[in-house]
Write a protein that holds these residues in place. Structure first.
Motif, PDB file in Angstrom:
ATOM      1  N   LEU A 179      -7.568  -4.563  -5.354  1.00 49.61           N
ATOM      2  CA  LEU A 179      -7.535  -4.892  -3.923  1.00 49.61           C
ATOM      3  C   LEU A 179      -6.479  -5.944  -3.608  1.00 49.61           C
ATOM      4  N   ARG A 180      -6.351  -6.938  -4.501  1.00 48.26           N
ATOM      5  CA  ARG A 180      -5.321  -7.970  -4.290  1.00 48.26           C
ATOM      6  C   ARG A 180      -3.927  -7.350  -4.324  1.00 48.26           C
ATOM      7  N   GLU A 181      -3.711  -6.479  -5.291  1.00 42.14           N
ATOM      8  CA  GLU A 181      -2.409  -5.809  -5.415  1.00 42.14           C
ATOM      9  C   GLU A 181      -2.146  -4.925  -4.188  1.00 42.14           C
ATOM     10  N   LEU A 182      -3.152  -4.168  -3.782  1.00 48.97           N
ATOM     11  CA  LEU A 182      -2.990  -3.289  -2.632  1.00 48.97           C
ATOM     12  C   LEU A 182      -2.800  -4.074  -1.337  1.00 48.97           C
ATOM     13  N   ARG A 183      -3.478  -5.208  -1.225  1.00 47.79           N
ATOM     14  CA  ARG A 183      -3.321  -6.012  -0.005  1.00 47.79           C
ATOM     15  C   ARG A 183      -1.871  -6.495   0.136  1.00 47.79           C
ATOM     16  N   THR A 184      -1.272  -6.890  -0.988  1.00 42.12           N
ATOM     17  CA  THR A 184       0.134  -7.310  -0.965  1.00 42.12           C
ATOM     18  C   THR A 184       1.025  -6.155  -0.492  1.00 42.12           C
ATOM     19  N   LEU A 185       0.753  -4.957  -1.007  1.00 42.42           N
ATOM     20  CA  LEU A 185       1.535  -3.786  -0.609  1.00 42.42           C
ATOM     21  C   LEU A 185       1.282  -3.419   0.854  1.00 42.42           C
ATOM     22  N   ALA A 186       0.038  -3.514   1.298  1.00 37.09           N
ATOM     23  CA  ALA A 186      -0.298  -3.196   2.693  1.00 37.09           C
ATOM     24  C   ALA A 186       0.368  -4.179   3.645  1.00 37.09           C
ATOM     25  N   GLN A 187       0.366  -5.453   3.271  1.00 37.58           N
ATOM     26  CA  GLN A 187       1.009  -6.469   4.104  1.00 37.58           C
ATOM     27  C   GLN A 187       2.512  -6.211   4.203  1.00 37.58           C
ATOM     28  N   ALA A 188       3.116  -5.856   3.079  1.00 34.49           N
ATOM     29  CA  ALA A 188       4.550  -5.556   3.068  1.00 34.49           C
ATOM     30  C   ALA A 188       4.856  -4.330   3.934  1.00 34.49           C
ATOM     31  N   ALA A 189       3.993  -3.308   3.869  1.00 31.70           N
ATOM     32  CA  ALA A 189       4.194  -2.103   4.682  1.00 31.70           C
ATOM     33  C   ALA A 189       4.109  -2.449   6.161  1.00 31.70           C
ATOM     34  N   ALA A 190       3.103  -3.232   6.537  1.00 32.31           N
ATOM     35  CA  ALA A 190       2.950  -3.627   7.942  1.00 32.31           C
ATOM     36  C   ALA A 190       4.156  -4.428   8.419  1.00 32.31           C
ATOM     37  N   GLU A 191       4.653  -5.323   7.578  1.00 36.01           N
ATOM     38  CA  GLU A 191       5.818  -6.128   7.945  1.00 36.01           C
ATOM     39  C   GLU A 191       7.059  -5.253   8.118  1.00 36.01           C
ATOM     40  N   ARG A 192       7.187  -4.226   7.271  1.00 34.00           N
ATOM     41  CA  ARG A 192       8.361  -3.356   7.363  1.00 34.00           C
ATOM     42  C   ARG A 192       8.394  -2.577   8.675  1.00 34.00           C
ATOM     43  N   ILE A 193       7.220  -2.319   9.243  1.00 35.58           N
ATOM     44  CA  ILE A 193       7.230  -1.627  10.536  1.00 35.58           C
ATOM     45  C   ILE A 193       6.936  -2.591  11.692  1.00 35.58           C
ATOM     46  N   GLY A 194       6.862  -3.895  11.364  1.00 38.73           N
ATOM     47  CA  GLY A 194       6.789  -4.921  12.392  1.00 38.73           C
ATOM     48  C   GLY A 194       5.461  -5.024  13.127  1.00 38.73           C
ATOM     49  N   LEU A 195       4.361  -4.771  12.417  1.00 41.27           N
ATOM     50  CA  LEU A 195       3.045  -4.820  13.044  1.00 41.27           C
ATOM     51  C   LEU A 195       2.096  -5.711  12.253  1.00 41.27           C
ATOM     52  N   PRO A 196       1.097  -6.297  12.934  1.00 42.57           N
ATOM     53  CA  PRO A 196       0.102  -7.082  12.211  1.00 42.57           C
ATOM     54  C   PRO A 196      -0.850  -6.172  11.436  1.00 42.57           C
ATOM     55  N   LEU A 197      -1.338  -6.686  10.318  1.00 38.32           N
ATOM     56  CA  LEU A 197      -2.238  -5.928   9.449  1.00 38.32           C
ATOM     57  C   LEU A 197      -3.674  -6.369   9.639  1.00 38.32           C
ATOM     58  N   GLU A 198      -4.571  -5.402   9.735  1.00 38.54           N
ATOM     59  CA  GLU A 198      -6.009  -5.647   9.675  1.00 38.54           C
ATOM     60  C   GLU A 198      -6.563  -4.814   8.532  1.00 38.54           C
ATOM     61  N   VAL A 199      -7.593  -5.337   7.857  1.00 34.85           N
ATOM     62  CA  VAL A 199      -8.182  -4.649   6.714  1.00 34.85           C
ATOM     63  C   VAL A 199      -9.617  -4.289   7.040  1.00 34.85           C
ATOM     64  N   LEU A 200      -9.958  -3.029   6.825  1.00 32.30           N
ATOM     65  CA  LEU A 200     -11.322  -2.550   7.004  1.00 32.30           C
ATOM     66  C   LEU A 200     -11.780  -1.963   5.678  1.00 32.30           C
ATOM     67  N   HIS A 201     -12.728  -2.615   5.039  1.00 29.64           N
ATOM     68  CA  HIS A 201     -13.222  -2.143   3.736  1.00 29.64           C
ATOM     69  C   HIS A 201     -14.195  -0.987   3.957  1.00 29.64           C
ATOM     70  N   THR A 202     -13.810   0.185   3.480  1.00 30.34           N
ATOM     71  CA  THR A 202     -14.636   1.374   3.675  1.00 30.34           C
ATOM     72  C   THR A 202     -15.278   1.864   2.380  1.00 30.34           C
ATOM     73  N   GLY A 203     -14.659   1.544   1.233  1.00 30.69           N
ATOM     74  CA  GLY A 203     -15.130   2.137  -0.010  1.00 30.69           C
ATOM     75  C   GLY A 203     -14.884   3.637   0.020  1.00 30.69           C
ATOM     76  N   SER A 204     -15.568   4.342  -0.859  1.00 35.15           N
ATOM     77  CA  SER A 204     -15.393   5.798  -0.912  1.00 35.15           C
ATOM     78  C   SER A 204     -16.724   6.531  -0.758  1.00 35.15           C
TER      79      SER A 204
END
Length: 196
Positions: free
Chosen positions: A158-183
């Motif tokens: 999750l820590r690794e993915l959060r870093t990647l998600a934050q980077a993706a959001a920054e690349r498209i210029g939007l704020p990131l929100e996280v919703l934990h859904t599990g599977s």
């Protein structure tokens, strides 16, 4: 039993199969079909047809996924069951929760764990943003936020993915929100297909 699986959720499906000990083989189609959803139904039909020769039962591991009913027509014609919902986001967060999320803020760009990991390939390269970054504002002008539907329950991952998600959001210029859904939702939907 065989599952014709969307490549974007094939790995979580295979993990679910292993966790539950189901006698199921997962056969993924390319995840990039989502960039051309008009091809999904015919590709599902092709693979399901070839699998029907080797398996007693074949099911479809796709929601509608932008086919606007074309996938349902294939399923009805071939007597196949598919995952419920409009898209995989419904499977992770639940259809009602997704409706609430999008009603509250229609300009929501959604990410799954798969999309977080593959963002450079499935979004940036496919949209040409790696070659023409100036298109970013055109593509994303009506979006107001990124919501990552986090499926993983492993803290390190999750820590690794959060870093990647934050980077993706920054690349498209939007704020990131996280919703934990599990599977859990995907597990339940796949379990319903397995039980028939």
């Amino acid at each position: 039993m065989a599952v014709v699986a969307c490549g974007a959720i094939a790995q979580p499906m295979a993990q679910s199969v292993a966790r539950h000990g189901w006698s199921v083989d997962v056969h993924p189609l390319p995840p990039l079909l989502h960039n051309q959803p008009h091809r999904i139904a015919s590709e599902v039909e092709r693979l399901a047809g070839s699998l029907a020769e080797r398996y007693d039962r074949v099911v479809v591991g796709y929601a509608d996924c932008g086919t606007y009913g074309a996938l349902d027509e294939v399923c009805e014609r071939l007597g196949l069951e598919r995952l419920p919902g409009l898209h995989c986001y419904d499977l992770y967060a639940g259809a009602d929760r997704m409706e609430e999320l999008l009603d509250a803020e229609p300009g929501t760009y959604l990410l799954t764990d798969f999309l977080v990991r593959s963002f450079a390939r499935t979004v940036e390269q496919e949209l040409g943003l790696d070659r023409w970054p100036e298109l970013r504002d055109e593509y994303f002008r009506h979006y107001t936020r990124v919501v990552w539907l986090a499926q993983s329950t492993d803290e390190l991952e999750l820590r690794e993915l959060r870093t990647l998600a934050q980077a993706a959001a920054e690349r498209i210029g939007l704020p990131l929100e996280v919703l934990h859904t599990g599977s859990v939702g995907l597990d339940a939907a796949l379990g319903a297909l397995v039980d028939g």
